[in-house]
Design a protein around this motif. Structure first.
Motif, PDB file in Angstrom:
ATOM      1  N   ASP A 102      15.568  10.479  63.059  1.00 50.72           N
ATOM      2  CA  ASP A 102      16.019   9.951  64.345  1.00 50.72           C
ATOM      3  C   ASP A 102      15.405   8.592  64.651  1.00 50.72           C
ATOM      4  O   ASP A 102      16.052   7.738  65.253  1.00 50.72           O
ATOM      5  N   ALA A 103      14.162   8.391  64.241  1.00 48.25           N
ATOM      6  CA  ALA A 103      13.534   7.077  64.426  1.00 48.25           C
ATOM      7  C   ALA A 103      14.290   6.033  63.615  1.00 48.25           C
ATOM      8  O   ALA A 103      14.523   4.912  64.088  1.00 48.25           O
ATOM      9  N   TRP A 104      14.702   6.380  62.410  1.00 49.48           N
ATOM     10  CA  TRP A 104      15.467   5.464  61.555  1.00 49.48           C
ATOM     11  C   TRP A 104      16.778   5.078  62.244  1.00 49.48           C
ATOM     12  O   TRP A 104      17.160   3.908  62.258  1.00 49.48           O
ATOM     13  N   LEU A 105      17.452   6.045  62.831  1.00 45.97           N
ATOM     14  CA  LEU A 105      18.719   5.772  63.523  1.00 45.97           C
ATOM     15  C   LEU A 105      18.485   4.922  64.769  1.00 45.97           C
ATOM     16  O   LEU A 105      19.225   3.965  65.025  1.00 45.97           O
ATOM     17  N   THR A 106      17.463   5.266  65.536  1.00 47.12           N
ATOM     18  CA  THR A 106      17.158   4.535  66.761  1.00 47.12           C
ATOM     19  C   THR A 106      16.778   3.089  66.460  1.00 47.12           C
ATOM     20  O   THR A 106      17.175   2.174  67.182  1.00 47.12           O
ATOM     21  N   GLU A 107      16.032   2.867  65.377  1.00 46.33           N
ATOM     22  CA  GLU A 107      15.657   1.504  64.980  1.00 46.33           C
ATOM     23  C   GLU A 107      16.878   0.644  64.677  1.00 46.33           C
ATOM     24  O   GLU A 107      16.814  -0.575  64.752  1.00 46.33           O
ATOM     25  N   ARG A 108      17.980   1.259  64.352  1.00 50.61           N
ATOM     26  CA  ARG A 108      19.216   0.539  64.047  1.00 50.61           C
ATOM     27  C   ARG A 108      20.112   0.414  65.268  1.00 50.61           C
ATOM     28  O   ARG A 108      21.287   0.071  65.162  1.00 50.61           O
ATOM     29  N   GLY A 109      19.574   0.701  66.427  1.00 48.84           N
ATOM     30  CA  GLY A 109      20.316   0.505  67.667  1.00 48.84           C
ATOM     31  C   GLY A 109      21.272   1.622  68.018  1.00 48.84           C
ATOM     32  O   GLY A 109      22.154   1.440  68.862  1.00 48.84           O
ATOM     33  N   LEU A 110      21.117   2.782  67.416  1.00 48.53           N
ATOM     34  CA  LEU A 110      21.992   3.905  67.706  1.00 48.53           C
ATOM     35  C   LEU A 110      21.335   4.831  68.718  1.00 48.53           C
ATOM     36  O   LEU A 110      20.119   4.994  68.731  1.00 48.53           O
ATOM     37  N   ARG A 111      22.149   5.415  69.561  1.00 49.02           N
ATOM     38  CA  ARG A 111      21.672   6.417  70.509  1.00 49.02           C
ATOM     39  C   ARG A 111      22.021   7.781  69.948  1.00 49.02           C
ATOM     40  O   ARG A 111      23.159   8.032  69.541  1.00 49.02           O
ATOM     41  N   VAL A 112      21.047   8.673  69.907  1.00 48.38           N
ATOM     42  CA  VAL A 112      21.235  10.005  69.337  1.00 48.38           C
ATOM     43  C   VAL A 112      21.230  11.025  70.459  1.00 48.38           C
ATOM     44  O   VAL A 112      20.330  11.034  71.295  1.00 48.38           O
ATOM     45  N   ILE A 113      22.239  11.879  70.462  1.00 45.11           N
ATOM     46  CA  ILE A 113      22.303  12.984  71.417  1.00 45.11           C
ATOM     47  C   ILE A 113      22.358  14.274  70.625  1.00 45.11           C
ATOM     48  O   ILE A 113      23.175  14.426  69.724  1.00 45.11           O
ATOM     49  N   ARG A 114      21.494  15.193  70.982  1.00 42.58           N
ATOM     50  CA  ARG A 114      21.405  16.497  70.324  1.00 42.58           C
ATOM     51  C   ARG A 114      21.988  17.559  71.240  1.00 42.58           C
ATOM     52  O   ARG A 114      21.681  17.608  72.426  1.00 42.58           O
ATOM     53  N   ILE A 115      22.782  18.421  70.686  1.00 45.74           N
ATOM     54  CA  ILE A 115      23.414  19.490  71.452  1.00 45.74           C
ATOM     55  C   ILE A 115      23.179  20.793  70.701  1.00 45.74           C
ATOM     56  O   ILE A 115      23.431  20.879  69.497  1.00 45.74           O
ATOM     57  N   ALA A 116      22.705  21.790  71.403  1.00 41.37           N
ATOM     58  CA  ALA A 116      22.489  23.100  70.791  1.00 41.37           C
ATOM     59  C   ALA A 116      23.838  23.706  70.411  1.00 41.37           C
ATOM     60  O   ALA A 116      24.803  23.660  71.190  1.00 41.37           O
ATOM     61  N   ALA A 117      23.904  24.270  69.214  1.00 41.99           N
ATOM     62  CA  ALA A 117      25.141  24.879  68.736  1.00 41.99           C
ATOM     63  C   ALA A 117      25.618  25.971  69.687  1.00 41.99           C
ATOM     64  O   ALA A 117      26.822  26.123  69.923  1.00 41.99           O
TER      65      ALA A 117
END
Length: 162
Positions: A102-117
Motif C-alpha cells: 500500500d505504501a508503494w501504491l500511495t507513493e505513486r499518487g494512488l488512493r487505496v480503499i479497503r472493503i471487507a468482503a
C-alpha cells in the motif's frame, strides 16, 4: 461506521495478486496472472464488478496489473484503487507485506480503499454507491464559456497578504 476504509497512511492487506511476478516487479507474467485472476474472481469481487461496470460516469478495471502487483479494481480517472479484503488478510506476515504494498501504491499518487468482503456480500449496492461517491472529484471543472474562478479567496494568492 463507514464500510470504506481509505488508507492514508496505508493499512494491512494481502490479496490474490500481491505476489511479485519477477524480482524487479511487473512484466508479462504479472499480466498473465491478472488475466487468470479475472477468470477466477471471488464472489464478493464478482458482485462488486457487476455493479461497478454499470456506472455510466466511471470506468473501472478489474484485476489490473500495476508494477509487480495486481489491483482488485482500479479507476484511472480518479487514481483510485479498491481492494476487497477477506478474513485471511489479518493473518501471519500479511499485514506487514500489505503495508509495503500500500505504501508503494500511495507513493505513486494512488488512493487505496479497503472493503471487507463480508460488507460486499451483505450489501453490494451500498458498497458500489460508496465507491462511486469516493471516486468523484472534490472540485468540478468550470463549464466551457462559464465565468472564471473568483479571485481573492486565498488559494490563488500563494502567500501574499490580502
Amino acid at each position: 461506521m463507514s464500510i470504506l476504509r481509505s488508507l492514508d497512511p496505508p493499512h494491512a492487506r494481502h490479496g490474490e495478486g500481491d505476489r511479485p511476478a519477477q524480482p524487479g516487479g511487473g512484466g508479462a507474467s504479472t499480466v498473465r496472472r491478472a488475466r487468470s485472476l479475472r477468470r477466477t474472481m471471488s464472489l464478493p469481487e464478482v458482485l462488486l464488478w457487476q455493479r461497478l461496470r454499470g456506472l455510466d460516469h466511471l470506468r473501472f478495471r478489474r484485476q489490473h496489473p500495476l508494477g509487480r502487483y495486481i489491483l482488485d479494481f482500479y479507476c484511472p480517472a480518479a487514481r483510485l484503487v479498491i481492494e476487497i479484503d477477506g478474513e485471511s488478510h489479518n493473518r501471519g506476515n500479511r499485514p506487514v507485506h500489505d503495508m509495503v504494498r500500500d505504501a508503494w501504491l500511495t507513493e505513486r499518487g494512488l488512493r487505496v480503499i479497503r472493503i471487507a468482503a463480508v460488507d460486499v456480500l451483505r450489501n453490494p449496492d451500498s458498497v458500489a454507491a460508496a465507491i462511486a461517491r469516493a471516486a468523484q472529484p472534490l472540485h468540478h471543472p468550470a463549464a466551457p464559456g462559464g465565468p472564471p474562478p473568483h479571485a481573492g479567496h486565498g488559494e490563488d494568492r500563494q502567500g501574499r497578504a490580502p
